[in-house]
Scaffold this motif. Structure first.
Motif, PDB file in Angstrom:
ATOM      1  N   ARG A  80       0.875  -1.167   0.000  1.00  0.00           N
ATOM      2  CA  ARG A  80       0.000   0.000   0.000  1.00  0.00           C
ATOM      3  C   ARG A  80       0.914   1.218   0.000  1.00  0.00           C
ATOM      4  N   ASP A  81       1.409   1.524  -1.172  1.00  0.00           N
ATOM      5  CA  ASP A  81       2.440   2.539  -1.321  1.00  0.00           C
ATOM      6  C   ASP A  81       2.270   3.178  -2.690  1.00  0.00           C
ATOM      7  N   CYS A  82       2.843   4.356  -2.873  1.00  0.00           N
ATOM      8  CA  CYS A  82       2.747   5.055  -4.145  1.00  0.00           C
ATOM      9  C   CYS A  82       3.879   6.068  -4.224  1.00  0.00           C
ATOM     10  N   ALA A  83       4.062   6.681  -5.393  1.00  0.00           N
ATOM     11  CA  ALA A  83       5.143   7.653  -5.543  1.00  0.00           C
ATOM     12  C   ALA A  83       4.842   8.602  -6.692  1.00  0.00           C
ATOM     13  N   VAL A  84       5.459   9.796  -6.616  1.00  0.00           N
ATOM     14  CA  VAL A  84       5.375  10.799  -7.671  1.00  0.00           C
ATOM     15  C   VAL A  84       6.770  10.985  -8.250  1.00  0.00           C
ATOM     16  N   ALA A 106      -2.996   5.697  -3.621  1.00  0.00           N
ATOM     17  CA  ALA A 106      -2.885   6.639  -4.737  1.00  0.00           C
ATOM     18  C   ALA A 106      -2.267   7.937  -4.239  1.00  0.00           C
ATOM     19  N   CYS A 107      -1.181   8.356  -4.853  1.00  0.00           N
ATOM     20  CA  CYS A 107      -0.548   9.624  -4.510  1.00  0.00           C
ATOM     21  C   CYS A 107      -1.285  10.777  -5.203  1.00  0.00           C
ATOM     22  N   GLU A 108      -1.364  11.912  -4.532  1.00  0.00           N
ATOM     23  CA  GLU A 108      -2.024  13.124  -5.037  1.00  0.00           C
ATOM     24  C   GLU A 108      -3.479  12.875  -5.438  1.00  0.00           C
ATOM     25  N   GLY A 109      -4.082  11.814  -4.887  1.00  0.00           N
ATOM     26  CA  GLY A 109      -5.435  11.471  -5.273  1.00  0.00           C
ATOM     27  C   GLY A 109      -5.540  11.063  -6.726  1.00  0.00           C
ATOM     28  N   LYS A 110      -4.458  10.440  -7.275  1.00  0.00           N
ATOM     29  CA  LYS A 110      -4.426  10.133  -8.701  1.00  0.00           C
ATOM     30  C   LYS A 110      -4.118   8.673  -8.995  1.00  0.00           C
ATOM     31  N   ALA A 111      -2.942   8.197  -8.561  1.00  0.00           N
ATOM     32  CA  ALA A 111      -2.477   6.890  -9.021  1.00  0.00           C
ATOM     33  C   ALA A 111      -1.381   6.358  -8.122  1.00  0.00           C
ATOM     34  N   ALA A 112      -1.077   5.056  -8.315  1.00  0.00           N
ATOM     35  CA  ALA A 112       0.050   4.455  -7.591  1.00  0.00           C
ATOM     36  C   ALA A 112       1.368   5.061  -8.050  1.00  0.00           C
ATOM     37  N   ILE A 113       1.503   5.296  -9.358  1.00  0.00           N
ATOM     38  CA  ILE A 113       2.674   5.986  -9.897  1.00  0.00           C
ATOM     39  C   ILE A 113       2.183   7.200 -10.663  1.00  0.00           C
ATOM     40  N   PRO A 133     -11.323  10.120  -5.020  1.00  0.00           N
ATOM     41  CA  PRO A 133     -12.569  10.900  -4.976  1.00  0.00           C
ATOM     42  C   PRO A 133     -13.113  11.326  -6.333  1.00  0.00           C
ATOM     43  N   ASP A 134     -12.247  11.646  -7.314  1.00  0.00           N
ATOM     44  CA  ASP A 134     -12.770  12.074  -8.614  1.00  0.00           C
ATOM     45  C   ASP A 134     -13.039  10.900  -9.551  1.00  0.00           C
ATOM     46  N   ALA A 135     -12.919   9.672  -9.025  1.00  0.00           N
ATOM     47  CA  ALA A 135     -13.269   8.443  -9.755  1.00  0.00           C
ATOM     48  C   ALA A 135     -12.368   8.172 -10.948  1.00  0.00           C
ATOM     49  N   ASN A 136     -11.121   8.643 -10.891  1.00  0.00           N
ATOM     50  CA  ASN A 136     -10.136   8.356 -11.932  1.00  0.00           C
ATOM     51  C   ASN A 136      -8.917   7.629 -11.359  1.00  0.00           C
ATOM     52  N   GLY A 137      -9.105   6.868 -10.309  1.00  0.00           N
ATOM     53  CA  GLY A 137      -7.987   6.156  -9.691  1.00  0.00           C
ATOM     54  C   GLY A 137      -7.338   5.193 -10.657  1.00  0.00           C
ATOM     55  N   SER A 138      -6.012   5.320 -10.837  1.00  0.00           N
ATOM     56  CA  SER A 138      -5.290   4.584 -11.876  1.00  0.00           C
ATOM     57  C   SER A 138      -4.038   3.919 -11.328  1.00  0.00           C
ATOM     58  N   GLY A 139      -3.593   2.903 -12.030  1.00  0.00           N
ATOM     59  CA  GLY A 139      -2.286   2.342 -11.730  1.00  0.00           C
ATOM     60  C   GLY A 139      -1.196   3.349 -12.022  1.00  0.00           C
ATOM     61  N   SER A 157      -9.681  -1.540 -10.761  1.00  0.00           N
ATOM     62  CA  SER A 157      -9.524  -0.133 -10.405  1.00  0.00           C
ATOM     63  C   SER A 157     -10.444   0.703 -11.281  1.00  0.00           C
ATOM     64  N   GLU A 158     -10.479   2.007 -11.019  1.00  0.00           N
ATOM     65  CA  GLU A 158     -11.334   2.861 -11.838  1.00  0.00           C
ATOM     66  C   GLU A 158     -10.750   3.030 -13.243  1.00  0.00           C
ATOM     67  N   GLN A 159      -9.446   2.993 -13.346  1.00  0.00           N
ATOM     68  CA  GLN A 159      -8.779   3.151 -14.625  1.00  0.00           C
ATOM     69  C   GLN A 159      -7.422   2.461 -14.558  1.00  0.00           C
ATOM     70  N   GLY A 160      -6.952   1.968 -15.685  1.00  0.00           N
ATOM     71  CA  GLY A 160      -5.634   1.359 -15.700  1.00  0.00           C
ATOM     72  C   GLY A 160      -4.539   2.397 -15.810  1.00  0.00           C
ATOM     73  N   ILE A 161      -4.553   3.120 -16.939  1.00  0.00           N
ATOM     74  CA  ILE A 161      -3.587   4.189 -17.192  1.00  0.00           C
ATOM     75  C   ILE A 161      -4.360   5.401 -17.692  1.00  0.00           C
ATOM     76  N   LEU A 162      -4.040   6.574 -17.161  1.00  0.00           N
ATOM     77  CA  LEU A 162      -4.651   7.830 -17.593  1.00  0.00           C
ATOM     78  C   LEU A 162      -3.536   8.831 -17.841  1.00  0.00           C
ATOM     79  N   SER A 163      -3.632   9.572 -18.951  1.00  0.00           N
ATOM     80  CA  SER A 163      -2.579  10.555 -19.235  1.00  0.00           C
ATOM     81  C   SER A 163      -3.146  11.945 -19.458  1.00  0.00           C
ATOM     82  N   ALA A 164      -2.278  12.928 -19.290  1.00  0.00           N
ATOM     83  CA  ALA A 164      -2.549  14.292 -19.714  1.00  0.00           C
ATOM     84  C   ALA A 164      -2.100  14.416 -21.177  1.00  0.00           C
TER      85      ALA A 164
END
Length: 331
Positions: A80-84, A106-113, A133-139, A157-164
């Motif tokens: 149960r760990d994550c990183a930016v 999920a770090c920053e409320g976003k993803a494991a990485i 909370p925003d329902a975009n939790g990703s690996g 999960s809510e999403q596998g990979i999400l990008s900007a």
């Protein structure tokens, strides 16, 4: 991992041979042993290969690499760990592929990485049960730079990979599996198995998408895409949409894939959709060839294999289509 053979027609032998080839290419992820969750500080499972130093927290290992180049080797276990990753070129590599799991954090409320360095490489890891909370939790949340993912598994999960957006960046996914991902609920924008913004290119090879829980399996706004030798098994999907959605148009190649559409769909009108949300990129010459597409056993309906809103001249070649599927629709 299973590979479903949904076909029973005169082409069965031919398709069976093709499915056997896919099985050889798709990663076989080992069963995770019953492993206690590691409490931070109790041990140092993250080792920066170049220095030999080990760290108790993933963020510590990432910070140690900083703006440089390094590889983090991760011991088997459930974390149960994550990183930016803020900078540099960082590899996150399982010591034993398929036996390192990032579960729920999920770090920053976003993803494991969360990746916004020059480049990020992920190999042999499993990401599961990530919700935010925003329902975009990703690996993986990719915000900048290149991304390479190999022999990894994203599930539940809510999403596998999400990008900007990063028009200068490139994504490569190989031999990976995406299971029970996506959602369209709570009055929020849908999440998908993978969703890439306006990247320079997205390449997916020898990977598997299955049992989606809403949204699309592959959604990409990249100007160039390649999806080849992969399988899309929607048989156990729930309220899913397109198999491949290129909402802004794209050039490239979609070839030698197997598509099976299941019963429980929010939108079953097409398997592949092009420029449904406007044409940012031209689709002229987009090659769609050598694919096998049909409905799951017991599903009887009409749909289009390719639905196009771009009006561009696609390179739509020979594809094996099951009963009820039309080759192409202009919309």
């Amino acid at each position: 991992m299973r590979m479903m053979n949904p076909f029973a027609s005169r082409e069965r032998r031919h398709r069976g041979q093709r499915l056997a080839v896919f099985l050889l290419g798709i990663a076989v992820v080992a069963t995770i042993p019953a492993t206690a969750l590691f409490a931070q500080g109790q041990r140092s499972p993250y080792t920066v290969v170049e220095t030999g130093r080990s760290y108790a927290a993933l963020q510590q290992a990432v910070n140690a690499i900083g703006e440089g180049t390094g590889t983090i080797r991760i011991e088997p276990g459930v974390y149960r760990d994550c990183a930016v990753q803020q900078a540099g070129d960082v590899g996150f590599i399982a010591q034993v592929p398929g036996q390192t799991v990032f579960d729920g954090a999920a770090c920053e409320g976003k993803a494991a990485i969360v990746a916004r360095g020059r480049s990020t490489t992920v190999e042999g890891l499993i990401f599961q049960n990530i919700r935010v909370p925003d329902a975009n939790g990703s690996g993986i949340r990719l915000e900048r730079g290149n991304l390479t993912v190999r022999q990894s598994w994203f599930r539940d999960s809510e999403q596998g990979i999400l990008s900007a957006d990063d028009p200068a960046g490139a994504v490569l996914i190989e031999k990976s599996t995406f299971s029970r991902l996506g959602r369209c609920d709570r009055g929020l924008s849908c999440a998908h198995s993978v969703y890439f913004g306006d990247y320079g290119s997205v390449t997916i090879r020898r990977s598997r998408f299955e049992a989606g829980r809403g949204g699309h399996y592959v959604k990409s706004r990249a100007g160039r895409v390649e999806v080849t030798q992969s399988s899309f098994d929607d048989t156990a999907g729930k309220t899913t949409n397109y198999m491949i959605d290129l909402p802004a148009g794209a050039t490239g190649r979609i070839a030698d894939n197997v598509f099976v559409q299941g019963l429980d769909k929010e939108n079953y009108s097409a398997f592949i959709a092009i420029a449904a949300e406007g044409k940012t990129h031209p689709a002229t010459g987009l090659a769609i060839v050598g694919n096998d597409a049909r409905f799951a056993p017991g599903v009887s309906r009409s749909s289009a294999f390719v639905a196009d809103w771009s009006g561009d001249k696609l390179a739509l070649g020979a594809n094996a289509l099951g009963a009820g599927l039309s080759r192409f629709e202009s919309r």
